[in-house]
Scaffold this motif. Structure first.
Motif, PDB file in Angstrom:
ATOM      1  N   TYR A  14     -12.938  -9.165   5.873  1.00 15.58           N
ATOM      2  CA  TYR A  14     -11.524  -8.790   5.956  1.00 15.58           C
ATOM      3  C   TYR A  14     -11.090  -7.851   4.828  1.00 15.58           C
ATOM      4  CZ  TYR A  14      -6.495  -9.300   6.657  1.00 15.58           C
ATOM      5  OH  TYR A  14      -5.157  -9.061   6.880  1.00 15.58           O
ATOM      6  N   GLY A  15     -11.531  -8.143   3.603  1.00 10.87           N
ATOM      7  CA  GLY A  15     -11.128  -7.289   2.477  1.00 10.87           C
ATOM      8  C   GLY A  15     -11.503  -5.830   2.692  1.00 10.87           C
ATOM      9  N   PRO A  16     -12.778  -5.530   2.951  1.00  9.04           N
ATOM     10  CA  PRO A  16     -13.152  -4.131   3.213  1.00  9.04           C
ATOM     11  C   PRO A  16     -12.436  -3.534   4.418  1.00  9.04           C
ATOM     12  CG  PRO A  16     -15.085  -5.419   2.653  1.00  9.04           C
ATOM     13  CD  PRO A  16     -13.956  -6.398   2.794  1.00  9.04           C
ATOM     14  N   TRP A  17     -12.213  -4.338   5.459  1.00  7.36           N
ATOM     15  CA  TRP A  17     -11.544  -3.822   6.661  1.00  7.36           C
ATOM     16  C   TRP A  17     -10.129  -3.344   6.344  1.00  7.36           C
ATOM     17  CZ3 TRP A  17      -7.169  -5.418   9.413  1.00  7.36           C
ATOM     18  CH2 TRP A  17      -6.988  -4.791  10.651  1.00  7.36           C
ATOM     19  N   THR A  18      -9.442  -4.021   5.425  1.00  5.44           N
ATOM     20  CA  THR A  18      -8.054  -3.657   5.125  1.00  5.44           C
ATOM     21  C   THR A  18      -7.930  -2.296   4.434  1.00  5.44           C
ATOM     22  OG1 THR A  18      -8.032  -4.766   2.954  1.00  5.44           O
ATOM     23  CG2 THR A  18      -7.410  -6.083   4.898  1.00  5.44           C
ATOM     24  N   VAL A  19      -9.027  -1.775   3.910  1.00  2.67           N
ATOM     25  CA  VAL A  19      -8.961  -0.483   3.210  1.00  2.67           C
ATOM     26  C   VAL A  19      -9.871   0.563   3.844  1.00  2.67           C
ATOM     27  CG1 VAL A  19      -8.251  -1.477   1.008  1.00  2.67           C
ATOM     28  CG2 VAL A  19     -10.686  -1.278   1.528  1.00  2.67           C
ATOM     29  N   THR A  20     -10.359   0.303   5.068  1.00  4.88           N
ATOM     30  CA  THR A  20     -11.267   1.220   5.755  1.00  4.88           C
ATOM     31  C   THR A  20     -10.650   1.699   7.070  1.00  4.88           C
ATOM     32  OG1 THR A  20     -13.155   0.017   4.815  1.00  4.88           O
ATOM     33  CG2 THR A  20     -13.599   1.455   6.685  1.00  4.88           C
ATOM     34  N   PRO A  21     -10.633   3.017   7.348  1.00  7.46           N
ATOM     35  CA  PRO A  21     -11.147   4.119   6.519  1.00  7.46           C
ATOM     36  C   PRO A  21     -10.229   4.479   5.350  1.00  7.46           C
ATOM     37  CG  PRO A  21     -10.155   4.981   8.500  1.00  7.46           C
ATOM     38  CD  PRO A  21     -10.115   3.485   8.636  1.00  7.46           C
ATOM     39  N   GLU A  22      -9.022   3.915   5.345  1.00  6.50           N
ATOM     40  CA  GLU A  22      -8.108   4.069   4.221  1.00  6.50           C
ATOM     41  C   GLU A  22      -7.227   2.828   4.181  1.00  6.50           C
ATOM     42  OE1 GLU A  22      -4.608   6.619   6.524  1.00  6.50           O
ATOM     43  OE2 GLU A  22      -6.062   7.663   5.237  1.00  6.50           O
ATOM     44  N   PRO A  23      -6.535   2.576   3.068  1.00 13.03           N
ATOM     45  CA  PRO A  23      -5.703   1.365   2.975  1.00 13.03           C
ATOM     46  C   PRO A  23      -4.674   1.281   4.093  1.00 13.03           C
ATOM     47  CG  PRO A  23      -5.977   2.340   0.815  1.00 13.03           C
ATOM     48  CD  PRO A  23      -6.577   3.315   1.784  1.00 13.03           C
ATOM     49  N   ARG A  25      -1.230  -0.337   5.961  1.00 12.10           N
ATOM     50  CA  ARG A  25       0.093  -0.738   5.501  1.00 12.10           C
ATOM     51  C   ARG A  25       0.173  -2.256   5.391  1.00 12.10           C
ATOM     52  NH1 ARG A  25       5.119   1.188   8.472  1.00 12.10           N
ATOM     53  NH2 ARG A  25       4.170  -0.031  10.153  1.00 12.10           N
ATOM     54  N   GLU A  26       0.773  -2.721   4.309  1.00 13.39           N
ATOM     55  CA  GLU A  26       0.858  -4.158   4.088  1.00 13.39           C
ATOM     56  C   GLU A  26       1.633  -4.849   5.199  1.00 13.39           C
ATOM     57  OE1 GLU A  26      -0.174  -7.636   2.395  1.00 13.39           O
ATOM     58  OE2 GLU A  26      -0.899  -5.636   1.831  1.00 13.39           O
ATOM     59  N   VAL A  27       2.671  -4.189   5.708  1.00 10.63           N
ATOM     60  CA  VAL A  27       3.452  -4.810   6.779  1.00 10.63           C
ATOM     61  C   VAL A  27       2.592  -5.043   8.022  1.00 10.63           C
ATOM     62  CG1 VAL A  27       4.304  -2.603   7.696  1.00 10.63           C
ATOM     63  CG2 VAL A  27       5.615  -4.714   8.068  1.00 10.63           C
ATOM     64  N   ASP A  28       1.647  -4.144   8.289  1.00  9.09           N
ATOM     65  CA  ASP A  28       0.766  -4.315   9.441  1.00  9.09           C
ATOM     66  C   ASP A  28      -0.220  -5.461   9.219  1.00  9.09           C
ATOM     67  OD1 ASP A  28       1.974  -2.197  10.756  1.00  9.09           O
ATOM     68  OD2 ASP A  28       0.602  -0.720   9.908  1.00  9.09           O
ATOM     69  N   LEU A  32      -0.495  -8.898  11.424  1.00 13.99           N
ATOM     70  CA  LEU A  32      -1.743  -9.366  12.007  1.00 13.99           C
ATOM     71  C   LEU A  32      -2.032 -10.808  11.586  1.00 13.99           C
ATOM     72  CD1 LEU A  32      -5.085  -7.557  12.445  1.00 13.99           C
ATOM     73  CD2 LEU A  32      -5.084  -9.687  11.173  1.00 13.99           C
ATOM     74  N   GLN A  33      -1.877 -11.098  10.290  1.00 13.07           N
ATOM     75  CA  GLN A  33      -2.177 -12.437   9.797  1.00 13.07           C
ATOM     76  C   GLN A  33      -1.275 -13.490  10.437  1.00 13.07           C
ATOM     77  OE1 GLN A  33      -1.962 -12.431   5.517  1.00 13.07           O
ATOM     78  NE2 GLN A  33      -3.436 -10.758   5.320  1.00 13.07           N
TER      79      GLN A  33
END
Length: 252
Positions: A14-23, A25-28, A32-33
């Protein structure tokens, strides 16, 4: 003696997915969570289990009554509906902490939470029906005494939140260290603790500890059952008895 079946749920990579291919948006990510938790609450709850969000990328469920096929179906449902997958590990124990410890070790042995090669792992063993009893799960439903009068109607929302969270933190730590229990904030001023077989004295001690350490008064209803749903409903009824009688600890 309790026999708690605990499932450790972990979003894969999950961590890498949240910043791939770029960071992202936190709201998104928050959306999802929260949607994933809501769907899992329904999927597990429809099978008489309880799930708690923990850190959202990791969740903990009490799954007595769910077998391996149930877990696989839940896993498949999430994989079909979300851009992320999740791994599940199931274990049982006479205390919730020991069950979760085994479940977590099984996940860790399968690979890191940020390992791109670890996908949709399903490990562990569920309790066969022949070994299940009507007292396998003990749940305690804690409630802050007079929260509306003391906090909600008197203080601004953030200060109220601080008071409730301080009570939760003190209770969570005490129940973990003193009684091998897992306690979870479930909204409002409510905490549900998954416990081994504990006496009334143990709950009185927990309430006294929270009162002395953070000046938050609690009451608690305790239920036992074959599933988390059964135990949880009994605990709710016991808590209502507390409210009606003024007692601080009630068993259903």
């Amino acid at each position: 003696m309790t026999n708690t079946q605990v499932t450790h749920i972990q979003i894969d990579n999950y961590g890498p997915w949240t910043v791939t291919p770029e960071p992202r948006r936190e709201v998104d990510l928050q959306t999802l969570q929260s949607r994933l938790y809501a769907d899992l609450a329904q999927l597990v709850g429809n099978r008489d289990g309880y799930i708690f969000f923990s850190r959202f990328d990791n969740m903990i469920a009490v799954t007595n009554g769910l077998d391996e096929a149930d877990h696989a179906l839940i896993q498949e449902s999430v994989g079909n509906r979300y851009p992320v997958t999740m791994s599940l590990s199931v274990a049982t124990g006479t205390t919730p902490v020991s069950a979760l410890g085994t479940a977590t070790e099984q996940l860790q042995d399968a690979g890191s939470a940020q390992d791109d090669g670890r996908r949709e792992v399903l490990r562990g063993q569920t309790i066969d029906d022949e070994f299940r009893t009507e007292s396998d799960v003990q749940l305690a439903h804690f409630d802050v005494d007079d929260a509306t009068e003391k906090y909600t109607d008197q203080m601004n929302e953030f200060d109220t939140f601080i008071q409730i969270e301080q009570g939760y933190a003190a209770l969570m730590k005490y129940m973990r260290e003193a009684h091998d229990s897992l306690s979870f904030f479930v909204g409002g001023d409510n905490v549900i603790a998954v416990c081994p077989s504990l006496s009334a004295d143990a709950y009185h001690d927990a309430i006294a500890h929270v009162s002395e350490s953070v000046d938050v008064e609690l009451k608690v209803g305790i239920g036992r059952g074959r599933t988390a749903s059964d135990a949880g409903m009994d605990a709710k009824h016991a808590l209502e008895t507390c409210r009606a009688t003024g007692e601080t600890v009630t068993f259903e």
